[in-house]
Design an enzyme around this catalytic site. Sequence first.
Site, mmCIF file in Angstrom:
data_model
loop_
_atom_site.group_PDB
_atom_site.id
_atom_site.type_symbol
_atom_site.label_atom_id
_atom_site.label_comp_id
_atom_site.label_asym_id
_atom_site.label_seq_id
_atom_site.Cartn_x
_atom_site.Cartn_y
_atom_site.Cartn_z
ATOM 1 C CG ASP A 54 -0.240 -0.220 2.574
ATOM 2 O OD1 ASP A 54 0.852 -0.167 2.641
ATOM 3 O OD2 ASP A 54 -1.093 -0.116 3.546
ATOM 4 C CB SER A 55 4.605 1.795 0.136
ATOM 5 O OG SER A 55 4.981 0.918 -0.858
ATOM 6 C CG ASP B 214 0.509 -4.089 1.938
ATOM 7 O OD1 ASP B 214 0.777 -4.941 2.639
ATOM 8 O OD2 ASP B 214 1.065 -3.095 1.773
ATOM 9 C CE LYS C 99 3.395 -5.992 3.859
ATOM 10 N NZ LYS C 99 3.005 -4.627 4.614
ATOM 11 C CD GLU D 126 0.501 -1.458 7.976
ATOM 12 O OE1 GLU D 126 0.396 -0.680 8.862
ATOM 13 O OE2 GLU D 126 1.117 -1.120 6.874
ATOM 14 C CD GLU E 42 8.204 -0.279 7.353
ATOM 15 O OE1 GLU E 42 7.341 -1.102 6.979
ATOM 16 O OE2 GLU E 42 8.411 0.597 6.812
HETATM 17 O O1 KIV Z 1 3.641 -1.081 1.605
HETATM 18 C C1 KIV Z 1 4.969 -1.538 1.292
HETATM 19 O O2 KIV Z 1 5.475 -1.185 0.579
HETATM 20 C C2 KIV Z 1 5.265 -2.481 2.468
HETATM 21 C C3 KIV Z 1 6.826 -2.680 2.859
HETATM 22 C C4 KIV Z 1 7.449 -1.445 3.056
HETATM 23 C C5 KIV Z 1 7.084 -3.754 3.356
HETATM 24 O O3 KIV Z 1 4.477 -2.821 3.399
#
Ligand code: KIV
Length: 272
Positions: free
Chosen positions: A42-43, A86, A116, A118, A185
């Site tokens: 989600d980055s 994510d 994924k 969090e 992280e």
């Molecule tokens: O969103 C992302 O790119 C991430 C990585 C930094 C692990 O979760």
Amino acid sequence: MLPKELIRFKELGKQITILTAWDSLSSAIVEAAGVDVVLVGDSLAMFVHGHSTTLPVTIEQMLHHTQAVERGFQSKKSHHPLVICDLPFLSYQCGEDKAVEAAGTLLKNSCAAAVKIEGAEPEVIAVIQRLIRMGIPVMGHLGLTPQSVHNIGYRRQAESKLEQEKLIQHAIELENIGCFSLVLEHVPGIFSSKLRNMLKIPVIGIGAGEDCDGQVRVTADLLGLTEKQPPFAKPLINTRKLSIEALKAWIQDKNNHLQNPTKATSQQESDY
Ligand code: KIV
């Protein structure tokens, strides 16, 4: 590759490499480089959409990008890297049903084979348990969790003994409920090394030192696509600078040609 096969990588002592991708261009590049796992992180809210945090990205946008990532793969489907997506902010914080729908939508309509998530607060644990029971593999994410930026900022986590004990408890709980791996992280390297030895599932570090079972990086950071990278994600090449220089030279070349049309253009273009 099934997500749970990453546990075998750890047993065999094989380092796991994970890179982010957000479209067909980036997925083709990371696949060609031979990465084990592609993360549609989600980055992308920040790197692709220009937001200042990861919070605004929606499940529809994550699906859209995951489908583009899939179209970029060049190898046969059976040889694609494993794809993990994510779950974005608010797609799993509002209860189990909503989370199953969000994660299910991703797995149903794209090549993503896992999600994924969090954190490991009790509500998140309940969501992860339900997802796993519904056949949706889950990768955990602890330490600096960017979706909690308004609570914790972007500072390094697990600096104190108390924080470390809490993180260890959370990690063990995630392993016990069936997560197949864990992203850790921005925590001290010595701590990740200790945690890695306590868990059977692979610990994938980012800003967590070298002694992890694998490493994940934002591809844009490694390629130096942005002006600044976090201190734990040093670029391998400065693509931004190189690209600007090359494009400037091209523009200069065109401008010179306009002023003097008889002068030959750059060798490369005149050959084309
Ligand atoms: O969103 C992302 O790119 C991430 C990585 C930094 C692990 O979760």
